[in-house]
Design an enzyme around this catalytic site. Structure first.
Site, PDB file in Angstrom:
ATOM      1  N   PRO A   9       0.753  -1.292   0.079  1.00 36.41           N
ATOM      2  CG  PRO A   9      -0.110  -1.238   2.177  1.00 36.41           C
ATOM      3  CD  PRO A   9       0.468  -2.130   1.165  1.00 36.41           C
ATOM      4  CG  ASN A  10      -0.247   4.291   1.291  1.00 34.55           C
ATOM      5  OD1 ASN A  10      -1.216   5.004   0.673  1.00 34.55           O
ATOM      6  ND2 ASN A  10      -0.205   3.805   2.642  1.00 34.55           N
ATOM      7  NE  ARG A  17       3.942   6.650   1.617  1.00 34.26           N
ATOM      8  CZ  ARG A  17       4.249   5.497   1.955  1.00 34.26           C
ATOM      9  NH1 ARG A  17       4.616   4.498   1.185  1.00 34.26           N
ATOM     10  NH2 ARG A  17       4.024   5.019   3.077  1.00 34.26           N
ATOM     11  CE1 TYR A  22       8.883   4.998   2.714  1.00 32.56           C
ATOM     12  CE2 TYR A  22       7.459   6.915   2.797  1.00 32.56           C
ATOM     13  CZ  TYR A  22       8.089   5.602   3.375  1.00 32.56           C
ATOM     14  OH  TYR A  22       7.235   5.278   4.591  1.00 32.56           O
ATOM     15  CG  ASN A  73       8.326  -2.020   0.375  1.00 33.57           C
ATOM     16  OD1 ASN A  73       7.683  -2.139   1.449  1.00 33.57           O
ATOM     17  ND2 ASN A  73       8.986  -1.010  -0.034  1.00 33.57           N
ATOM     18  CB  ALA A  76       1.558   0.122   6.412  1.00 28.81           C
ATOM     19  CG  ASP A  86      -0.255 -17.123   8.425  1.00 21.98           C
ATOM     20  OD1 ASP A  86       0.860 -17.482   9.081  1.00 21.98           O
ATOM     21  OD2 ASP A  86      -1.302 -17.207   8.938  1.00 21.98           O
ATOM     22  CD  GLU A  97      10.984  -7.605   5.664  1.00 18.58           C
ATOM     23  OE1 GLU A  97      11.303  -8.757   6.085  1.00 18.58           O
ATOM     24  OE2 GLU A  97      10.414  -6.503   6.432  1.00 18.58           O
ATOM     25  CG  HIS A  99      11.092  -2.236   4.300  1.00 22.10           C
ATOM     26  ND1 HIS A  99       9.687  -2.157   4.503  1.00 22.10           N
ATOM     27  CD2 HIS A  99      11.610  -3.238   4.984  1.00 22.10           C
ATOM     28  CE1 HIS A  99       9.124  -3.338   4.908  1.00 22.10           C
ATOM     29  NE2 HIS A  99      10.092  -4.191   5.161  1.00 22.10           N
ATOM     30  NE  ARG A 106      10.083   5.962   8.476  1.00 19.84           N
ATOM     31  CZ  ARG A 106       9.189   5.852   7.664  1.00 19.84           C
ATOM     32  NH1 ARG A 106       8.987   5.005   6.653  1.00 19.84           N
ATOM     33  NH2 ARG A 106       8.168   6.593   7.657  1.00 19.84           N
TER      34      ARG A 106
HETATM   35  C1  DQA Z   1       8.110   1.042   3.907  1.00 13.53           C
HETATM   36  C2  DQA Z   1       8.386   1.232   5.348  1.00 13.53           C
HETATM   37  C3  DQA Z   1       6.830   1.133   5.868  1.00 13.53           C
HETATM   38  O1  DQA Z   1       7.008   1.108   7.501  1.00 13.53           O
HETATM   39  C4  DQA Z   1       5.812   1.983   5.470  1.00 13.53           C
HETATM   40  O2  DQA Z   1       4.916   1.837   5.937  1.00 13.53           O
HETATM   41  C5  DQA Z   1       5.846   2.022   3.910  1.00 13.53           C
HETATM   42  C6  DQA Z   1       7.103   2.097   3.116  1.00 13.53           C
HETATM   43  C7  DQA Z   1       9.525   1.393   3.119  1.00 13.53           C
HETATM   44  O3  DQA Z   1       9.834   1.046   1.845  1.00 13.53           O
HETATM   45  O4  DQA Z   1      10.455   1.929   3.741  1.00 13.53           O
HETATM   46  O5  DQA Z   1       4.876   2.178   3.340  1.00 13.53           O
HETATM   47  O6  DQA Z   1       7.881  -0.245   3.621  1.00 13.53           O
END
Ligand code: DQA
Length: 159
Positions: A9-10, A17, A22, A73, A76, A86, A97, A99, A106
Site C-alpha cells: 500500500p501507498n 509521498r 522516500y 515490499n 505498512a 502466512d 523483503e 524497504h 524510524r
Molecule cells: C516502507 C516502510 C514502511 O514502514 C512504510 O509503511 C511504507 C514503506 C519502506 O519501503 O520504507 O509504506 O515499506
C-alpha cells in the site's frame, strides 16, 4: 527463472509521498531499473502493486508453481499482516523483503516485521537502491537453486 515483485500500500504514491523519507523516484522508474537488471541476468520479471492486503495474499498464492522468487515490499502491512506472513510460509518460495527507508531507524511500530522470519533476508534503508540490492540477492538465490537442481539431476542420473 521468473521472479514476482510485489509492492504494498501507498507505494504507488512514490515520487509524491513524503519525499524527505522516500525520495523523488516514482515506482515505474524503480521497476524500469529492475527490468534492466533482470534482462541482463536473464531473469523473467513481473510487477504487482496493491493497496489491499487480500490482493497481496492472492498474488503470493498465484506465484506457486510459477515463480522461483519473490521480492516483497509489503509497506505498512509488513508490521501488521499475519495473513501475508502466512502466505509466504505457505508457498515456500524464496522471498527477499525490501524497504526504501530504514524501518529500524524510524518509529518503534515500524521496527517489527512479521514477514522477516519467513524471508531469505531483509534489505532496508538504501532508498530506491534497496530494490537493486534485492535483485542482486535474488539472482544469487536463483543461481544457488539452479546449481542445487543440477546436482540433484546428476545424482539422479548416476543412480
Ligand atoms: C516502507 C516502510 C514502511 O514502514 C512504510 O509503511 C511504507 C514503506 C519502506 O519501503 O520504507 O509504506 O515499506
Amino acid at each position: 527463472m521468473k521472479i514476482m515483485v510485489i509492492q504494498g500500500p501507498n507505494l504507488n504514491m512514490l515520487g509524491l509521498r513524503e519525499q524527505n523519507i522516500y525520495g523523488p523516484m516514482k515506482l515505474e522508474d524503480i521497476h524500469e531499473q529492475m527490468e534492466g537488471f533482470a534482462k541482463q541476468a536473464n531473469i523473467e520479471i513481473e510487477f504487482f502493486q496493491s493497496n489491499l492486503e487480500g490482493e497481496i495474499v492472492d498474488k503470493i498464492q498465484e506465484c506457486l508453481g510459477v515463480c522461483d522468487g519473490i521480492i516483497l515490499n509489503a509497506a505498512a502491512y509488513t508490521h501488521t499482516s499475519i495473513a501475508i506472513a502466512d502466505a509466504i510460509r505457505a508457498v515456500q518460495i524464496p522471498t527477499v523483503e525490501v524497504h526504501i527507508s530504514n524501518i529500524h531507524a524510524r518509529e518503534e511500530y515500524r521496527h517489527k516485521s512479521l514477514i522477516a522470519p519467513h524471508c531469505a533476508g531483509q534489505i532496508t534503508g538504501f532508498g530506491p537502491f534497496s530494490y537493486h540490492l534485492a535483485m542482486v540477492a535474488m539472482s544469487q538465490i536463483l543461481t544457488e537453486i539452479q546449481a542445487m537442481k543440477q546436482a540433484e539431476n546428476q545424482a539422479g542420473e548416476q543412480n
